[in-house]
Design an enzyme around this catalytic site. Sequence first.
Site, PDB file in Angstrom:
ATOM      1  N   GLY A 132       0.883  -1.200   0.096  1.00 32.92           N
ATOM      2  CA  GLY A 132       0.079   0.124   0.072  1.00 32.92           C
ATOM      3  C   GLY A 132       0.920   1.151  -0.041  1.00 32.92           C
ATOM      4  O   GLY A 132       0.248   2.302   0.057  1.00 32.92           O
ATOM      5  N   GLY A 175       2.983   2.449  -2.461  1.00 32.09           N
ATOM      6  CA  GLY A 175       2.703   3.182  -3.666  1.00 32.09           C
ATOM      7  C   GLY A 175       1.288   3.961  -3.703  1.00 32.09           C
ATOM      8  O   GLY A 175       1.287   5.355  -4.099  1.00 32.09           O
ATOM      9  N   ARG A 176       0.360   3.336  -3.332  1.00 28.43           N
ATOM     10  CA  ARG A 176      -0.813   4.126  -3.162  1.00 28.43           C
ATOM     11  C   ARG A 176      -0.888   5.295  -2.133  1.00 28.43           C
ATOM     12  O   ARG A 176      -1.310   6.384  -2.447  1.00 28.43           O
ATOM     13  CB  ARG A 176      -2.044   3.002  -2.649  1.00 28.43           C
ATOM     14  CG  ARG A 176      -3.425   3.619  -2.572  1.00 28.43           C
ATOM     15  CD  ARG A 176      -4.721   2.487  -2.353  1.00 28.43           C
ATOM     16  NE  ARG A 176      -4.433   1.322  -3.098  1.00 28.43           N
ATOM     17  CZ  ARG A 176      -4.662   1.124  -4.317  1.00 28.43           C
ATOM     18  NH1 ARG A 176      -5.621   2.183  -4.955  1.00 28.43           N
ATOM     19  NH2 ARG A 176      -4.583   0.041  -4.962  1.00 28.43           N
ATOM     20  N   GLU A 207       3.086   8.657 -17.448  1.00 29.23           N
ATOM     21  CA  GLU A 207       3.542   7.706 -18.568  1.00 29.23           C
ATOM     22  C   GLU A 207       3.704   6.389 -17.633  1.00 29.23           C
ATOM     23  O   GLU A 207       4.263   6.435 -16.847  1.00 29.23           O
ATOM     24  CB  GLU A 207       4.483   7.858 -19.506  1.00 29.23           C
ATOM     25  CG  GLU A 207       4.151   9.080 -20.419  1.00 29.23           C
ATOM     26  CD  GLU A 207       4.539  10.371 -19.675  1.00 29.23           C
ATOM     27  OE1 GLU A 207       4.201  11.420 -20.407  1.00 29.23           O
ATOM     28  OE2 GLU A 207       5.271  10.536 -18.715  1.00 29.23           O
ATOM     29  N   ASN A 251       4.369  -2.938 -16.837  1.00 28.05           N
ATOM     30  CA  ASN A 251       4.258  -2.707 -15.354  1.00 28.05           C
ATOM     31  C   ASN A 251       3.000  -2.960 -14.943  1.00 28.05           C
ATOM     32  O   ASN A 251       2.405  -1.950 -14.622  1.00 28.05           O
ATOM     33  CB  ASN A 251       4.897  -1.353 -15.052  1.00 28.05           C
ATOM     34  CG  ASN A 251       5.224  -1.329 -13.628  1.00 28.05           C
ATOM     35  OD1 ASN A 251       4.737  -2.251 -12.863  1.00 28.05           O
ATOM     36  ND2 ASN A 251       5.977  -0.410 -13.338  1.00 28.05           N
ATOM     37  N   TYR A 307      -2.734   2.577 -10.576  1.00 29.22           N
ATOM     38  CA  TYR A 307      -3.253   4.065 -11.156  1.00 29.22           C
ATOM     39  C   TYR A 307      -4.699   3.861 -11.713  1.00 29.22           C
ATOM     40  O   TYR A 307      -5.549   4.755 -11.422  1.00 29.22           O
ATOM     41  CB  TYR A 307      -2.253   4.385 -12.566  1.00 29.22           C
ATOM     42  CG  TYR A 307      -0.919   4.632 -11.935  1.00 29.22           C
ATOM     43  CD1 TYR A 307      -0.615   5.446 -10.927  1.00 29.22           C
ATOM     44  CD2 TYR A 307       0.070   4.012 -12.876  1.00 29.22           C
ATOM     45  CE1 TYR A 307       0.818   5.807 -10.561  1.00 29.22           C
ATOM     46  CE2 TYR A 307       1.381   4.502 -12.606  1.00 29.22           C
ATOM     47  CZ  TYR A 307       1.823   5.163 -11.578  1.00 29.22           C
ATOM     48  OH  TYR A 307       2.979   5.386 -11.206  1.00 29.22           O
TER      49      TYR A 307
END
Length: 156
Positions: free
Chosen positions: A87, A89-90, A111, A116, A123
């Site tokens: 979590g 990255g979020r 981008e 990935n 995202y």
Amino acid sequence: MSSLQNSLIASYIYMDEIHLKDVLSIEKNSYGYPWSEKIFNDCLTNNYLCRVLKLDNTLIGFLISSIIQDECHIMNLCIDSKYRGSGYGRLILNKLHDEVATNNCKTVFLECRPSNISAMNLYKSEGYNEIGVRRNYYPAPNGYEDAIMLAKNVKK
């Protein structure tokens, strides 16, 4: 661990030169074609929005973005491989959304390599929509890989 729990123990702070050794280590361990130390230094000295995510005293991730008028462009977001899937990255993404919305940004762009999958899933789950493709954008072992262009409205 939930994002709420992560936000209670992780700190989203300004990146400084003292963080570069750890940032470069995460970058080099994460990408086949990492950014150079010069690129990070240029971002720090040219008013880019540079943030790190620290867990206790350990730097576990970073974010580099630029802001032009009412748009934010995420240029590099990376979490140390040991902390992925938890979590963070979020968390760093949501901290950025809050920060730029408060500074009158309306849209965040980025981008992402289509290969990935975990980043693409993150995202999209955060409300980013595909707005285009940049052909042959990323260096890859057999030439180049396209980039998926994504955008999200963040104005509150």
